[in-house]
Design a protein around this motif. Structure first.
Motif, short mmCIF file in Angstrom:
data_model
loop_
_atom_site.label_atom_id
_atom_site.label_comp_id
_atom_site.label_asym_id
_atom_site.label_seq_id
_atom_site.Cartn_x
_atom_site.Cartn_y
_atom_site.Cartn_z
N ALA A 31 0.96 -1.33 0.04
CA ALA A 31 0.28 0.09 -0.30
C ALA A 31 0.76 1.48 0.06
CB ALA A 31 -1.06 -0.11 1.34
N VAL A 36 -4.10 2.88 -2.85
CA VAL A 36 -5.60 2.17 -1.75
C VAL A 36 -6.73 2.76 -1.50
CG1 VAL A 36 -6.55 1.37 0.60
CG2 VAL A 36 -3.79 1.29 0.23
N ILE A 328 -6.01 -2.61 -3.02
CA ILE A 328 -5.04 -1.83 -3.62
C ILE A 328 -3.76 -2.00 -4.88
CG2 ILE A 328 -2.38 -1.71 -2.97
CD1 ILE A 328 -4.35 -2.96 -0.06
#
Length: 519
Positions: A31, A36, A328
């Motif tokens: 991430a 995200v 992600i």
């Protein structure tokens, strides 16, 4: 590279609601290197979501309105001439590989009689032949039909049954001491005698690694697409004693459900490490996501863990907890690192997005429900052209249970099982506790969204009133949908079926019997 987890909700991942009891350094590192997404949606269940991701379509555009799950006497979920994301990339020169849970349906060779009690040992099945109706665009596959949860408990390599040189065993429900730990069977059925649910994800990692090494050896100048469908964290929860790098897994957390989340993070980390050590990560789009919302919170633990965070519902539900999934995306040099995105998106949008990023055309008639968010990746200000709404459906047996539509932050749920409506403003009520369906200030919007939901679904309304059709002989006749209904079998095919289905979908459509249950 798409890594698809199984039954993992946003709350299972620490960076979403801070509701996870499991440390996930590898996913958090991913991430920090990419984006995200907070409002990405699937269907409420496994198989239809997998079709949606690979087809770019709503589930009912496939062969089976509920999705196709297992080995059958028929074909997979893709209709004839429907191309998958793998097809599109393969046609553009990509080498494609799929590893893990298939869950899209295949046909048992040689076709004909199906012995469901003896999938692998029946005299009616010829496993010297490959699976039929199995090709959805992947050059290489190493998959199980239903992950770890149902038989046959065996892998198929490029369509051929692979039981590691052993024999077929009739597994019963229970726990079994195997090389990797305590393997579990939750549904009776046949499989390989060496089946070990504890090492499923490690096998998938090894096959992915072998695919990439083979690619570098023989096709290093070509691009690749790898789709890795994990077993974690679908039942049965059977964590291995140790992961392949020696890390302890089983018993690291108070309950096995959390151990499986721990192993999932190790698995994601290992796959990314394979890419990085081979110099592939920098030029690879890496996606981590899930097929639906999370499970129930684990019991028997003092640790607080909410698989879906503050969201209402879970897997199988049309509330946000059932369809809002972690997502992600890392693409070095293309997307900014460490940012987030909050607009409404769907797993079906991945098809159009990847095609736009790599510069290829979407195949004709493919990805009808896919909207690219490629420009949105680069900047949150590039939100023009994103989808304005997203629909999802829950089907119980042969009947509609409910349907839902998101339009921006507004959420409509139409419950067919009891003829009720729910309406939420998620901007003020993300947990869907305050039903506004009786608030007359929203009456017009509820009507609009109800109409849109019907139009998007498998049971669109029939054309109202009379209209002209041209018969095969060229003569024109003025009819209405009742005209088709009176001799449905003969008359629905009197003009092009595709046109008839658009005019009178509840009379001549593919799902007319299903749609009859709504009347």
């Amino acid at each position: 590279m798409i890594i698809l987890a199984d039954d993992v909700g946003q709350g299972d991942i620490p960076l979403y609601f801070n509701s996870s009891a499991v440390q996930m350094p590898n996913i958090e590192r991913l991430a920090s290197q990419g984006l995200v997404f907070h409002d990405m949606h699937s269907t409420p269940l496994c198989a239809p979501s997998r079709y949606m991701l690979l087809s770019g379509n709503y589930q009912h555009r496939g062969r089976n309105i509920k999705g196709t799950w297992s080995l059958t006497e028929s074909r997979n979920q893709f209709k004839k001439n429907q191309k998958s994301l793998a097809h599109a990339l393969k046609d553009a020169g990509y080498k494609t590989g799929m590893f893990g849970k298939y869950h899209l349906g295949s046909k048992i060779p040689p076709g004909g009689v199906i012995d469901r009690d003896k999938l692998l040992s029946s005299e009616f099945h010829d496993w010297n032949l490959p699976l039929l109706e199995h090709d959805i665009g992947f050059d290489f596959t190493y998959v199980t039909m239903e992950g770890i949860q149902r038989p046959p408990y065996a892998f198929f390599r490029n369509g051929y049954l692979d039981i590691h040189g052993g024999s077929v065993k009739d597994w019963s429900v229970g726990e079994f001491t195997m090389e990797g730990g305590t393997s579990k069977i939750i549904v009776d059925g046949e499989g390989s005698e060496s089946w070990d649910s504890t090492i499923y994800n490690q096998i998938v990692v090894n096959e992915t690694e072998a695919f990439l090494d083979n690619h570098l050896k023989f096709n290093a100048n070509d691009p690749f697409f790898s789709y890795v469908a994990l077993g974690a964290i679908h039942l049965p929860h059977s964590p291995p004693t140790h992961f392949m790098d020696g890390s302890a897994v089983a018993g690291e957390y108070p309950v096995e459900q959390l151990d499986m989340l721990h192993e999932m993070d190790l698995t994601v980390g290992k796959i990314i490490d394979i890419l990085e050590t081979r110099g592939l990560a920098q030029d690879t789009i890496i996606i981590f996501t899930s097929d639906n919302g999370g499970l129930r919170p684990p019991t028997g633990s003092d640790l607080s863990h909410e698989p879906n965070g503050n969201l209402r519902g879970r897997k199988g539900s049309l509330y946000e907890g059932g369809t809002r999934v972690p997502f992600i995306l890392r693409h070095d040099g293309y997307v900014p690192a460490g940012e987030s995105r909050d607009k409404l998106l769907s797993l079906s949008d991945v098809f159009a997005t990847l095609c736009e990023i790599v510069g290829i055309e979407i195949p004709k008639k493919a990805a009808k429900d896919s909207v690219s968010f490629a420009k949105y990746l680069k900047s949150e200000s590039n939100a023009a052209g994103l989808r304005s709404s997203y629909a999802s459906w829950k089907i119980a047996g042969k009947n509609f249970h409910s349907a839902a539509l998101r339009r921006g932050n507004y959420k409509l749920i139409q419950n067919h099982h009891d003829s009720t409506i729910e309406f939420y403003d998620l901007s003020n009520n993300l947990s869907e506790k305050n039903d506004l369906s009786t608030d007359m200030t929203h009456e017009s919007l509820i009507f609009e969204m109800t109409s849109e939901l019907i139009e998007l679904g498998p049971c669109a309304e029939n054309k109202v009133g009379d209209f002209d059709i041209t018969l095969d002989g060229g003569e024109i006749e003025t009819v209405n949908c009742t005209w088709f209904a009176s001799q449905r079998k003969e008359r629905c095919g009197i003009i092009k079926k595709s046109k008839t289905r658009k005019l009178c979908p509840r009379v001549c459509g593919r799902f007319r019997k299903f749609c009859d249950t709504l009347n």
